[in-house]
Design a protein around this motif. Sequence first.
Motif, PDB file in Angstrom:
ATOM      1  N   LEU A  73       4.762   2.069 -11.099  1.00  0.00           N
ATOM      2  CA  LEU A  73       3.507   2.746 -11.407  1.00  0.00           C
ATOM      3  C   LEU A  73       3.682   4.220 -11.105  1.00  0.00           C
ATOM      4  O   LEU A  73       3.958   4.606  -9.975  1.00  0.00           O
ATOM      5  N   ILE A  74       3.553   5.059 -12.133  1.00  0.00           N
ATOM      6  CA  ILE A  74       3.810   6.476 -11.995  1.00  0.00           C
ATOM      7  C   ILE A  74       2.556   7.254 -12.363  1.00  0.00           C
ATOM      8  O   ILE A  74       1.925   6.971 -13.378  1.00  0.00           O
TER       9      ILE A  74
ATOM     10  N   MET B  54      -2.811   3.363  -2.909  1.00  0.00           N
ATOM     11  CA  MET B  54      -2.782   2.264  -3.864  1.00  0.00           C
ATOM     12  C   MET B  54      -2.310   0.975  -3.186  1.00  0.00           C
ATOM     13  O   MET B  54      -1.329   0.974  -2.443  1.00  0.00           O
ATOM     14  N   LYS B  55      -3.038  -0.090  -3.448  1.00  0.00           N
ATOM     15  CA  LYS B  55      -2.646  -1.427  -3.014  1.00  0.00           C
ATOM     16  C   LYS B  55      -2.415  -2.258  -4.257  1.00  0.00           C
ATOM     17  O   LYS B  55      -3.261  -2.303  -5.150  1.00  0.00           O
TER      18      LYS B  55
ATOM     19  N   LEU C   9      -6.941   3.143  -5.094  1.00  0.00           N
ATOM     20  CA  LEU C   9      -6.796   2.116  -6.122  1.00  0.00           C
ATOM     21  C   LEU C   9      -6.371   0.776  -5.535  1.00  0.00           C
ATOM     22  O   LEU C   9      -5.513   0.711  -4.645  1.00  0.00           O
ATOM     23  N   GLU C  10      -6.969  -0.280  -6.064  1.00  0.00           N
ATOM     24  CA  GLU C  10      -6.511  -1.641  -5.820  1.00  0.00           C
ATOM     25  C   GLU C  10      -6.164  -2.216  -7.190  1.00  0.00           C
ATOM     26  O   GLU C  10      -6.997  -2.217  -8.093  1.00  0.00           O
TER      27      GLU C  10
ATOM     28  N   THR D  35       0.841  -1.181   0.000  1.00  0.00           N
ATOM     29  CA  THR D  35       0.000   0.000   0.000  1.00  0.00           C
ATOM     30  C   THR D  35       0.881   1.236   0.000  1.00  0.00           C
ATOM     31  O   THR D  35       1.868   1.310   0.720  1.00  0.00           O
ATOM     32  N   LEU D  36       0.520   2.224  -0.828  1.00  0.00           N
ATOM     33  CA  LEU D  36       1.289   3.462  -0.942  1.00  0.00           C
ATOM     34  C   LEU D  36       0.404   4.649  -0.641  1.00  0.00           C
ATOM     35  O   LEU D  36      -0.778   4.637  -0.945  1.00  0.00           O
TER      36      LEU D  36
END
Length: 199
Positions: free
Chosen positions: A20-21, A181-182, A42-43, A2-3
């Motif tokens: 992922l950018i 994000m995950k 996001l997942e 996760t981010l």
Amino acid sequence: MTLKASNALKIFRFFPLIILIFSALLASPVSSEENRPIKHSLEVWLEPEKNKIAVKDRITIPKSFSPDSGGKLYFMLHAGLNPISQTSGLELKRVDEKSNPQQFEKLLKLFSPYKGIPRDFFSVTLPSDQKTFSIKYQGKIYHPLAEGGGTPGTISSEGVLLSGASNWYPEFVDHPIVFKMKVHLSQDWDAVSQGERVE
């Protein structure tokens, strides 16, 4: 993994790595009321050997981000990902050259998509009191490395790079974003992005 988003942008080598950018329009830590960011939660599932991505995205639109006169919001996404609404009352439609040529041309000028990347445009109509909605989408993104080693986005068994130019997430025109994000991936892969890792 996760981010949590920050406004940092770093460049990494990839192999076997997933990168992922997001676009350069990441929101600053302090945003004015008029420039509140769009929030993405996001997942992401990636299958590099199949060039495949699947995403669930919960999107929150700030009050300052107004729809057009018809009550519609518009976003751009890599072609072939075919988003589906996960929210009751949400109207999600593709905008293409055949069904609405005038709006299509207007969106081309507004978004200025990266050359060589196929993309689709979509309109979203929400109930007037609703600012959060969810979509899911999936498909393939594969643009092999060009001479010199560059690509706006590719998913393959040799490595994954998804830059903002590949339109792998819904892009709303000229508006800052924040994201969480995950990422789901097999054990022998790792993923990196902008932001701060929180898990």
